[in-house]
Write a protein that holds these residues in place. Structure first.
Motif, PDB file in Angstrom:
ATOM      1  N   LYS A 163      20.084 -30.596  22.191  1.00  0.00           N
ATOM      2  CA  LYS A 163      19.585 -29.689  21.145  1.00  0.00           C
ATOM      3  C   LYS A 163      20.242 -28.301  21.233  1.00  0.00           C
ATOM      4  N   ILE A 164      21.581 -28.321  21.284  1.00  0.00           N
ATOM      5  CA  ILE A 164      22.360 -27.086  21.351  1.00  0.00           C
ATOM      6  C   ILE A 164      22.915 -26.806  19.964  1.00  0.00           C
ATOM      7  N   ALA A 165      22.621 -25.627  19.450  1.00  0.00           N
ATOM      8  CA  ALA A 165      23.142 -25.236  18.135  1.00  0.00           C
ATOM      9  C   ALA A 165      24.580 -24.778  18.285  1.00  0.00           C
ATOM     10  N   LEU A 166      25.408 -25.143  17.331  1.00  0.00           N
ATOM     11  CA  LEU A 166      26.811 -24.748  17.339  1.00  0.00           C
ATOM     12  C   LEU A 166      26.940 -23.224  17.401  1.00  0.00           C
ATOM     13  N   GLU A 167      26.010 -22.529  16.775  1.00  0.00           N
ATOM     14  CA  GLU A 167      26.027 -21.057  16.744  1.00  0.00           C
ATOM     15  C   GLU A 167      25.827 -20.454  18.137  1.00  0.00           C
ATOM     16  N   LEU A 213      27.379 -21.415  20.757  1.00  0.00           N
ATOM     17  CA  LEU A 213      28.619 -21.572  21.507  1.00  0.00           C
ATOM     18  C   LEU A 213      29.633 -20.527  21.057  1.00  0.00           C
ATOM     19  N   HIS A 214      30.380 -19.993  22.004  1.00  0.00           N
ATOM     20  CA  HIS A 214      31.339 -18.911  21.741  1.00  0.00           C
ATOM     21  C   HIS A 214      32.399 -19.342  20.730  1.00  0.00           C
ATOM     22  N   PHE A 215      32.363 -18.741  19.554  1.00  0.00           N
ATOM     23  CA  PHE A 215      33.324 -18.957  18.465  1.00  0.00           C
ATOM     24  C   PHE A 215      33.542 -20.418  18.103  1.00  0.00           C
ATOM     25  N   ALA A 216      32.540 -21.249  18.277  1.00  0.00           N
ATOM     26  CA  ALA A 216      32.687 -22.659  17.930  1.00  0.00           C
ATOM     27  C   ALA A 216      32.475 -22.846  16.430  1.00  0.00           C
ATOM     28  N   GLU A 217      33.222 -23.787  15.872  1.00  0.00           N
ATOM     29  CA  GLU A 217      33.116 -24.120  14.458  1.00  0.00           C
ATOM     30  C   GLU A 217      32.910 -25.619  14.323  1.00  0.00           C
ATOM     31  N   GLN A 218      32.447 -26.042  13.172  1.00  0.00           N
ATOM     32  CA  GLN A 218      32.231 -27.466  12.930  1.00  0.00           C
ATOM     33  C   GLN A 218      33.511 -28.274  13.167  1.00  0.00           C
ATOM     34  N   ALA A 219      34.652 -27.700  12.845  1.00  0.00           N
ATOM     35  CA  ALA A 219      35.934 -28.403  13.025  1.00  0.00           C
ATOM     36  C   ALA A 219      36.221 -28.698  14.503  1.00  0.00           C
ATOM     37  N   ASP A 220      35.554 -27.989  15.429  1.00  0.00           N
ATOM     38  CA  ASP A 220      35.757 -28.208  16.865  1.00  0.00           C
ATOM     39  C   ASP A 220      34.979 -29.417  17.384  1.00  0.00           C
ATOM     40  N   VAL A 221      33.990 -29.868  16.616  1.00  0.00           N
ATOM     41  CA  VAL A 221      33.091 -30.931  17.070  1.00  0.00           C
ATOM     42  C   VAL A 221      33.726 -32.298  16.854  1.00  0.00           C
ATOM     43  N   VAL A 222      33.671 -33.117  17.905  1.00  0.00           N
ATOM     44  CA  VAL A 222      34.142 -34.507  17.835  1.00  0.00           C
ATOM     45  C   VAL A 222      32.933 -35.415  18.074  1.00  0.00           C
ATOM     46  N   PRO A 223      32.947 -36.625  17.523  1.00  0.00           N
ATOM     47  CA  PRO A 223      31.771 -37.505  17.655  1.00  0.00           C
ATOM     48  C   PRO A 223      31.363 -37.775  19.095  1.00  0.00           C
ATOM     49  N   LEU A 234      30.753 -24.281  29.113  1.00  0.00           N
ATOM     50  CA  LEU A 234      31.907 -23.383  29.138  1.00  0.00           C
ATOM     51  C   LEU A 234      31.847 -22.420  27.954  1.00  0.00           C
ATOM     52  N   LEU A 235      31.439 -22.922  26.800  1.00  0.00           N
ATOM     53  CA  LEU A 235      31.379 -22.083  25.604  1.00  0.00           C
ATOM     54  C   LEU A 235      29.998 -21.448  25.403  1.00  0.00           C
ATOM     55  N   ARG A 236      29.073 -21.706  26.315  1.00  0.00           N
ATOM     56  CA  ARG A 236      27.739 -21.109  26.179  1.00  0.00           C
ATOM     57  C   ARG A 236      27.431 -20.245  27.403  1.00  0.00           C
ATOM     58  N   LYS A 237      26.928 -20.830  28.467  1.00  0.00           N
ATOM     59  CA  LYS A 237      26.515 -20.035  29.632  1.00  0.00           C
ATOM     60  C   LYS A 237      27.673 -19.352  30.338  1.00  0.00           C
ATOM     61  N   VAL A 238      28.796 -20.042  30.487  1.00  0.00           N
ATOM     62  CA  VAL A 238      29.957 -19.418  31.144  1.00  0.00           C
ATOM     63  C   VAL A 238      30.407 -18.221  30.315  1.00  0.00           C
ATOM     64  N   ALA A 239      30.488 -18.408  28.990  1.00  0.00           N
ATOM     65  CA  ALA A 239      30.910 -17.313  28.103  1.00  0.00           C
ATOM     66  C   ALA A 239      29.898 -16.170  28.117  1.00  0.00           C
ATOM     67  N   GLN A 240      28.611 -16.486  28.240  1.00  0.00           N
ATOM     68  CA  GLN A 240      27.580 -15.444  28.289  1.00  0.00           C
ATOM     69  C   GLN A 240      27.626 -14.656  29.592  1.00  0.00           C
ATOM     70  N   GLU A 241      27.976 -15.328  30.671  1.00  0.00           N
ATOM     71  CA  GLU A 241      27.905 -14.707  31.995  1.00  0.00           C
ATOM     72  C   GLU A 241      29.212 -14.103  32.475  1.00  0.00           C
ATOM     73  N   SER A 242      30.318 -14.436  31.826  1.00  0.00           N
ATOM     74  CA  SER A 242      31.606 -13.982  32.336  1.00  0.00           C
ATOM     75  C   SER A 242      32.504 -13.429  31.226  1.00  0.00           C
ATOM     76  N   PRO A 243      32.686 -12.097  31.200  1.00  0.00           N
ATOM     77  CA  PRO A 243      33.638 -11.522  30.242  1.00  0.00           C
ATOM     78  C   PRO A 243      35.052 -12.061  30.453  1.00  0.00           C
ATOM     79  N   ASP A 244      35.406 -12.366  31.708  1.00  0.00           N
ATOM     80  CA  ASP A 244      36.721 -12.931  32.003  1.00  0.00           C
ATOM     81  C   ASP A 244      36.883 -14.269  31.287  1.00  0.00           C
ATOM     82  N   ALA A 245      35.839 -15.096  31.319  1.00  0.00           N
ATOM     83  CA  ALA A 245      35.891 -16.397  30.641  1.00  0.00           C
ATOM     84  C   ALA A 245      36.070 -16.212  29.141  1.00  0.00           C
ATOM     85  N   VAL A 246      35.345 -15.268  28.556  1.00  0.00           N
ATOM     86  CA  VAL A 246      35.458 -15.007  27.116  1.00  0.00           C
ATOM     87  C   VAL A 246      36.890 -14.607  26.773  1.00  0.00           C
TER      88      VAL A 246
END
Length: 154
Positions: A119-123, A125-135, A83-95
Motif C-alpha cells: 500500500k505504497i503510493a507512487l507519490e 516515492l522520490h520523483f517516481a512516475e507511472q511510467a516507472d512502474v512495471v507489473p 530506495l526511492l522512499r526511506k533512503v531518499a527521505q533519510e539521505s540527501p546524498d542518496a537523493v
C-alpha cells in the motif's frame, strides 16, 4: 610589451592544449574499448549504505563507458522500493545520486506488486512516475535479461 603579448599568447596556447589533452585523454579513458552496455541493477533490499554503494557502482559504470554508451536500469521490488522512499527521505546524498543518475538516462523501475501489496503510493516515492512502474520486478528482470541486459546485484 610585444614580448609580453607573445608570452601571454604562448601561455594561452599552452593552457588550451593542456585543457584539450585533459579532455580528450579523459574521453579515451572513459571509453577504454567498451562497447555499449545494457545492464540491470537488481535492488530488493533496504540498506542505505548498500543502496548508495549500488548507485556509486552505476556512476562508476557510466564514467567507464562514457556518456550515451549505456542503457542502465535499476529494478526495485520488495524492500528495494525503499530506495526511492526511506533512503531518499533519510539521505540527501542518496537523493543527489538518484537525481544525477536519472539525468544521465538511468531508469528506476518499480514493482507494481510491491506498491499494491505494501500500500505504497507512487507519490511517496522520490520523483517516481507511472511510467516507472512495471507489473512485476522479478518478471522485469527476466524480460530485460532476455533483451540482452546483463544482471548485476550490488
Amino acid at each position: 610589451t610585444a614580448n609580453m603579448e607573445v608570452n601571454n599568447m604562448n601561455k594561452l596556447i599552452v593552457a588550451v592544449i593542456a585543457t584539450l589533452a585533459m579532455f580528450l585523454g579523459g574521453q579515451s579513458v572513459a571509453n577504454a574499448g567498451y562497447a555499449k552496455q545494457k545492464v540491470v541493477y537488481h535492488v530488493n533490499y533496504f540498506d542505505i549504505k548498500r543502496s548508495i554503494g549500488a548507485m556509486r557502482n552505476a556512476q562508476n559504470h557510466i564514467n567507464a563507458l562514457g556518456q550515451g554508451n549505456h542503457e542502465i536500469r535499476f529494478v526495485l521490488h520488495g524492500n528495494g522500493v525503499e530506495l526511492l522512499r526511506k533512503v531518499a527521505q533519510e539521505s540527501p546524498d542518496a537523493v543527489n545520486r538518484i537525481d544525477s543518475l536519472r539525468s544521465q538516462g538511468v531508469k528506476f523501475n518499480i514493482c507494481a506488486n510491491t506498491l499494491k501489496g505494501r500500500k505504497i503510493a507512487l507519490e511517496d516515492l522520490h520523483f517516481a512516475e507511472q511510467a516507472d512502474v512495471v507489473p512485476s520486478g522479478v518478471a522485469e528482470i527476466g524480460k530485460l535479461q532476455q533483451e540482452g541486459f546483463v544482471y548485476l546485484r550490488p
